[in-house]
Write an enzyme that holds these catalytic residues in place. Structure first.
Site, PDB file in Angstrom:
ATOM      1  N   ILE A 157     -74.976  -1.024 -43.562  1.00  0.00           N
ATOM      2  CA  ILE A 157     -74.361  -0.025 -44.458  1.00  0.00           C
ATOM      3  C   ILE A 157     -74.992   1.355 -44.248  1.00  0.00           C
ATOM      4  O   ILE A 157     -74.303   2.381 -44.370  1.00  0.00           O
ATOM      5  CB  ILE A 157     -74.429  -0.477 -45.939  1.00  0.00           C
ATOM      6  CG1 ILE A 157     -73.458   0.336 -46.780  1.00  0.00           C
ATOM      7  CG2 ILE A 157     -75.838  -0.420 -46.491  1.00  0.00           C
ATOM      8  CD1 ILE A 157     -72.022   0.232 -46.381  1.00  0.00           C
ATOM      9  N   LYS A 184     -75.469  -0.798 -53.991  1.00  0.00           N
ATOM     10  CA  LYS A 184     -75.082  -1.865 -54.901  1.00  0.00           C
ATOM     11  C   LYS A 184     -75.488  -3.221 -54.312  1.00  0.00           C
ATOM     12  O   LYS A 184     -75.570  -3.316 -53.096  1.00  0.00           O
ATOM     13  CB  LYS A 184     -73.576  -1.857 -55.193  1.00  0.00           C
ATOM     14  CG  LYS A 184     -72.663  -1.881 -53.960  1.00  0.00           C
ATOM     15  CD  LYS A 184     -72.419  -3.061 -53.115  1.00  0.00           C
ATOM     16  CE  LYS A 184     -72.292  -4.436 -53.531  1.00  0.00           C
ATOM     17  NZ  LYS A 184     -71.838  -5.326 -52.405  1.00  0.00           N
TER      18      LYS A 184
HETATM   19  P1  NAP Z   1     -78.228  -5.680 -43.560  1.00  0.00           P
HETATM   20  O1  NAP Z   1     -77.680  -4.859 -42.449  1.00  0.00           O
HETATM   21  O2  NAP Z   1     -78.358  -7.148 -43.371  1.00  0.00           O
HETATM   22  O3  NAP Z   1     -79.662  -5.163 -44.035  1.00  0.00           O
HETATM   23  C1  NAP Z   1     -79.930  -3.818 -44.253  1.00  0.00           C
HETATM   24  C2  NAP Z   1     -81.328  -3.482 -43.802  1.00  0.00           C
HETATM   25  O4  NAP Z   1     -82.251  -3.806 -44.833  1.00  0.00           O
HETATM   26  C3  NAP Z   1     -81.838  -4.261 -42.608  1.00  0.00           C
HETATM   27  O5  NAP Z   1     -81.363  -3.718 -41.394  1.00  0.00           O
HETATM   28  C4  NAP Z   1     -83.335  -4.091 -42.751  1.00  0.00           C
HETATM   29  O6  NAP Z   1     -83.671  -2.768 -42.367  1.00  0.00           O
HETATM   30  C5  NAP Z   1     -83.509  -4.165 -44.250  1.00  0.00           C
HETATM   31  N1  NAP Z   1     -83.817  -5.529 -44.673  1.00  0.00           N
HETATM   32  C6  NAP Z   1     -83.105  -6.650 -44.444  1.00  0.00           C
HETATM   33  N2  NAP Z   1     -83.703  -7.719 -45.005  1.00  0.00           N
HETATM   34  C7  NAP Z   1     -84.811  -7.241 -45.602  1.00  0.00           C
HETATM   35  C8  NAP Z   1     -85.848  -7.845 -46.337  1.00  0.00           C
HETATM   36  N3  NAP Z   1     -85.847  -9.155 -46.596  1.00  0.00           N
HETATM   37  N4  NAP Z   1     -86.842  -7.072 -46.783  1.00  0.00           N
HETATM   38  C9  NAP Z   1     -86.856  -5.752 -46.536  1.00  0.00           C
HETATM   39  N5  NAP Z   1     -85.881  -5.116 -45.849  1.00  0.00           N
HETATM   40  C10 NAP Z   1     -84.883  -5.862 -45.385  1.00  0.00           C
HETATM   41  O7  NAP Z   1     -77.383  -5.454 -44.892  1.00  0.00           O
HETATM   42  P2  NAP Z   1     -76.203  -4.419 -45.228  1.00  0.00           P
HETATM   43  O8  NAP Z   1     -74.906  -5.054 -44.872  1.00  0.00           O
HETATM   44  O9  NAP Z   1     -76.529  -3.089 -44.705  1.00  0.00           O
HETATM   45  O10 NAP Z   1     -76.290  -4.474 -46.818  1.00  0.00           O
HETATM   46  C11 NAP Z   1     -77.362  -3.867 -47.525  1.00  0.00           C
HETATM   47  C12 NAP Z   1     -76.897  -3.590 -48.952  1.00  0.00           C
HETATM   48  O11 NAP Z   1     -75.745  -2.744 -48.886  1.00  0.00           O
HETATM   49  C13 NAP Z   1     -76.463  -4.857 -49.700  1.00  0.00           C
HETATM   50  O12 NAP Z   1     -76.892  -4.808 -51.034  1.00  0.00           O
HETATM   51  C14 NAP Z   1     -74.924  -4.809 -49.646  1.00  0.00           C
HETATM   52  O13 NAP Z   1     -74.330  -5.403 -50.791  1.00  0.00           O
HETATM   53  C15 NAP Z   1     -74.679  -3.319 -49.624  1.00  0.00           C
HETATM   54  N6  NAP Z   1     -73.396  -2.953 -48.990  1.00  0.00           N
HETATM   55  C16 NAP Z   1     -73.079  -3.469 -47.743  1.00  0.00           C
HETATM   56  C17 NAP Z   1     -71.843  -3.165 -47.197  1.00  0.00           C
HETATM   57  C18 NAP Z   1     -71.428  -3.677 -45.830  1.00  0.00           C
HETATM   58  O14 NAP Z   1     -70.286  -3.440 -45.423  1.00  0.00           O
HETATM   59  N7  NAP Z   1     -72.288  -4.321 -45.075  1.00  0.00           N
HETATM   60  C19 NAP Z   1     -70.940  -2.360 -47.889  1.00  0.00           C
HETATM   61  C20 NAP Z   1     -71.327  -1.819 -49.104  1.00  0.00           C
HETATM   62  C21 NAP Z   1     -72.562  -2.128 -49.642  1.00  0.00           C
HETATM   63  P3  NAP Z   1     -84.894  -2.417 -41.421  1.00  0.00           P
HETATM   64  O15 NAP Z   1     -84.788  -3.330 -40.253  1.00  0.00           O
HETATM   65  O16 NAP Z   1     -84.564  -0.992 -41.116  1.00  0.00           O
HETATM   66  O17 NAP Z   1     -86.141  -2.574 -42.199  1.00  0.00           O
END
Ligand code: NAP
Length: 308
Positions: free
Chosen positions: A14, A90
């Site tokens: 995101i 969120k």
């Molecule tokens: P993601 O790519 O799986 O994770 C986001 C980043 O958070 C990872 O690249 C990592 O960053 C860090 N991270 C992951 N696991 C972690 C842990 N256990 N402890 C500390 N840092 C951790 O997830 P995402 O899809 O971006 O979603 C993140 C948030 O955005 C969620 O709450 C989701 O509901 C919200 N969101 C997502 C989307 C979507 O389309 N994906 C849309 C709207 C909102 P680093 O490697 O840089 O540390």
């Protein structure tokens, strides 16, 4: 007026897809630094974690937290304690009580906490809200059905406690519902389907009700292949509104409404800039509370194991 100097934590899907371009497109806020355990961003200062970023960038005004919910509370606590304004992706926490604690700390520190709900900024939501205010709803139905393998490939955190399972997208529908309906909504009943090998639900059916007795039926399912469904239907006496495509398209009485397309995240960042300048917070926990209530009140059903 000096631009808000922002640090971003969690350079994942995101952050790359939405936050980085939206920050660039927003007046009044500059991305100065990124904290990531695994990645680096171009044209900013990079740090391995939030603590190192705060030490290296004492002039930061604000922090945006883009990690999964399980990692967000500890980081928000550090950022608020350091006197920084905080923008939370969120959902605002893995639990209601931790989100409340962050709100209290932000107030104590005199800084802004923005518990963002991006779907509320989808293009057709404000028009739908106006129509619902003028046409007393009699019945609401939500269908939020998508393919988890397509949208969350390899994301293990969604299946862990605090990862919300199908409520990760489902809470977006609840954020639109609670914005559009204009009165408190309570959870009446819930059925939750959990794969035998996972900790969070893959599907859920909720019965909700507004404070004035309007029934709301919601179905969330992560097993939908083919066309994806993100629809909210509101029936009044003889008229029907359909908010589809996650709040981006609107049909009223069968007539598609002309809605100017606007991406959600630039609107979120304009709101954050306004909140910081006004020294205000925006923390609405209603969608999170409904999810928590579904976990409290729901009947659990074990379903087929889910393999990515
Ligand atoms: P993601 O790519 O799986 O994770 C986001 C980043 O958070 C990872 O690249 C990592 O960053 C860090 N991270 C992951 N696991 C972690 C842990 N256990 N402890 C500390 N840092 C951790 O997830 P995402 O899809 O971006 O979603 C993140 C948030 O955005 C969620 O709450 C989701 O509901 C919200 N969101 C997502 C989307 C979507 O389309 N994906 C849309 C709207 C909102 P680093 O490697 O840089 O540390």
């Amino acid at each position: 007026m000096r631009a808000i100097r922002l640090g971003l934590v969690g350079l994942g899907k995101i952050a790359r897809d939405q936050h980085l371009p939206a920050i660039t497109a927003t007046n009044g806020i500059d991305l100065v630094a990124v904290a990531s355990r695994n990645a680096t961003a171009q044209s900013v200062n990079n740090y391995p974690d939030l603590t190192a970023m705060l030490a290296g960038e004492p002039d930061l005004d604000a922090i945006v937290l883009c990690q999964p919910p399980q990692a967000r509370y500890a980081a928000a606590l550090i950022a608020l304690a350091a006197g920084k304004h905080v923008f939370l992706e969120k959902p605002p926490g893995a639990t209601v009580s931790e989100a409340q604690a962050l709100g209290a700390l932000a107030a104590e520190q005199g800084v802004t906490l923005f518990a963002s709900w991006h779907s509320r900024y989808a293009a057709a939501v404000s028009t739908a809200k106006g129509w619902v205010a003028a046409n007393a709803p009699r019945r609401v139905r939500i269908d939020w059905k998508e393919d988890v393998r397509h949208w969350h490939p390899g994301q293990q955190w969604i299946w862990e406690p605090g990862g919300f399972g199908v409520f990760d997208p489902g809470i977006n529908a609840l954020s639109i519902l609670t914005e559009v309906i204009g009165v408190p909504v309570r959870l009446v009943d819930a059925d939750l389907d959990k794969p035998a090998n996972r900790q969070t639900p893959i599907a859920a059916r909720l019965m909700l009700e507004t404070a004035n007795g309007v029934p709301i039926h919601a179905e969330f399912d992560w097993r939908q292949t083919g066309p994806q469904t993100w629809d909210i239907m509101v029936e009044t006496g003889g008229k029907t509104l359909i908010l589809s495509d996650g709040g981006n398209r609107l049909t009223i009485e069968g007539i598609p409404q002309s809605i100017e397309h606007e991406a959600e995240y630039p609107g979120l960042y304009r709101r954050f800039v306004d909140l910081v300048r006004a020294r205000q917070s925006d923390i609405d926990l209603a969608p999170l509370q409904i999810v928590a209530d579904a976990f409290l009140r729901g009947r659990w059903h074990s379903t087929e194991a889910f393999v990515d």
